[in-house]
Design a protein around this motif. Sequence first.
Motif, short mmCIF file in Angstrom:
data_model
loop_
_atom_site.label_atom_id
_atom_site.label_comp_id
_atom_site.label_asym_id
_atom_site.label_seq_id
_atom_site.Cartn_x
_atom_site.Cartn_y
_atom_site.Cartn_z
N MET A 1 0.85 -1.17 0.00
CA MET A 1 0.00 0.00 0.00
C MET A 1 0.90 1.24 0.00
N ASP A 2 0.48 2.27 -0.71
CA ASP A 2 1.28 3.50 -0.75
C ASP A 2 0.85 4.45 0.38
N ALA A 3 1.63 5.52 0.54
CA ALA A 3 1.41 6.47 1.63
C ALA A 3 0.02 7.12 1.54
N ALA A 4 -0.40 7.46 0.35
CA ALA A 4 -1.70 8.12 0.18
C ALA A 4 -2.85 7.21 0.62
N ALA A 5 -2.77 5.93 0.28
CA ALA A 5 -3.82 4.99 0.67
C ALA A 5 -3.84 4.80 2.19
N LEU A 6 -2.67 4.67 2.79
CA LEU A 6 -2.58 4.53 4.25
C LEU A 6 -3.11 5.77 4.95
N PHE A 7 -2.77 6.93 4.40
CA PHE A 7 -3.23 8.19 4.97
C PHE A 7 -4.76 8.28 4.88
N GLY A 8 -5.33 7.88 3.77
CA GLY A 8 -6.78 7.89 3.61
C GLY A 8 -7.47 6.98 4.61
N ILE A 9 -6.92 5.79 4.81
CA ILE A 9 -7.48 4.86 5.79
C ILE A 9 -7.36 5.45 7.19
N ALA A 10 -6.22 6.04 7.49
CA ALA A 10 -6.01 6.66 8.80
C ALA A 10 -7.04 7.75 9.06
N ASN A 11 -7.31 8.57 8.05
CA ASN A 11 -8.30 9.64 8.21
C ASN A 11 -9.68 9.07 8.52
N LYS A 12 -10.05 7.99 7.83
CA LYS A 12 -11.36 7.36 8.09
C LYS A 12 -11.41 6.81 9.51
N LEU A 32 6.54 6.04 4.91
CA LEU A 32 6.66 6.00 3.45
C LEU A 32 6.83 7.38 2.82
N GLN A 33 6.20 8.38 3.42
CA GLN A 33 6.27 9.74 2.89
C GLN A 33 6.14 10.73 4.04
N ASP A 34 7.27 11.16 4.55
CA ASP A 34 7.28 12.10 5.67
C ASP A 34 7.00 13.50 5.14
N CYS A 35 5.88 14.09 5.59
CA CYS A 35 5.49 15.43 5.12
C CYS A 35 4.65 16.11 6.20
N ALA A 36 4.41 17.38 6.01
CA ALA A 36 3.68 18.18 7.00
C ALA A 36 2.27 17.63 7.26
N LEU A 63 5.91 21.36 11.25
CA LEU A 63 6.30 22.77 11.09
C LEU A 63 7.66 22.91 10.41
N ARG A 64 8.50 21.91 10.55
CA ARG A 64 9.78 21.93 9.84
C ARG A 64 9.53 21.86 8.33
N PHE A 65 8.54 21.06 7.93
CA PHE A 65 8.17 20.96 6.52
C PHE A 65 7.40 22.20 6.05
N ASP A 66 6.51 22.69 6.92
CA ASP A 66 5.64 23.81 6.56
C ASP A 66 5.44 24.70 7.78
N PRO A 67 6.25 25.75 7.93
CA PRO A 67 6.16 26.61 9.11
C PRO A 67 4.81 27.32 9.28
N LYS A 68 3.98 27.31 8.26
CA LYS A 68 2.67 27.97 8.34
C LYS A 68 1.52 26.97 8.50
N ASN A 69 1.83 25.76 8.91
CA ASN A 69 0.79 24.75 9.10
C ASN A 69 0.05 25.07 10.41
N HIS A 70 -1.07 25.78 10.25
CA HIS A 70 -1.77 26.28 11.44
C HIS A 70 -2.35 25.16 12.30
N MET A 71 -2.69 24.03 11.70
CA MET A 71 -3.23 22.95 12.51
C MET A 71 -2.14 22.27 13.31
N ALA A 72 -0.93 22.18 12.78
CA ALA A 72 0.18 21.65 13.58
C ALA A 72 0.41 22.56 14.78
N LEU A 73 0.34 23.86 14.56
CA LEU A 73 0.48 24.81 15.66
C LEU A 73 -0.66 24.64 16.67
#
Length: 131
Positions: A1-12, A32-36, A63-73
Amino acid sequence: MDAAALFGIANKLFVQEEFEEALKHYTCAVTLQDCAEHRACRAAANLKLGKYGATVTDANEALRFDPKNHMALHWKGIAQFYMRDFSGSKASFEESLRVAPTAKAPRALWIRKCNAELSGSCLPLAGVTNE
């Protein structure tokens, strides 16, 4: 399974309030894909599980990936609040409000809670009168 599929399942799973399982899937997605986005969502799952240190760690990585990620903040601020780091919490919420002033997350409420804790007050600070 790829990162997008795992992420989608996680969200559900997260929406179904199956936070342990969501966390496992977010972790696989991060591997698999470390991102903000993946880190911020994993921070939210950690927060729901009361893992405040892990929440702050993931939020900081997001925040290291995206310093303006307001939800991470936002997630970081909540975790800091429950860790009794009221100054850090307030700073996180203020930064979240600064980078995304129209977002619907209740940052002003959390800032008020931080101010109350920092002042030692047991009453809300805004709109309170002694009449």
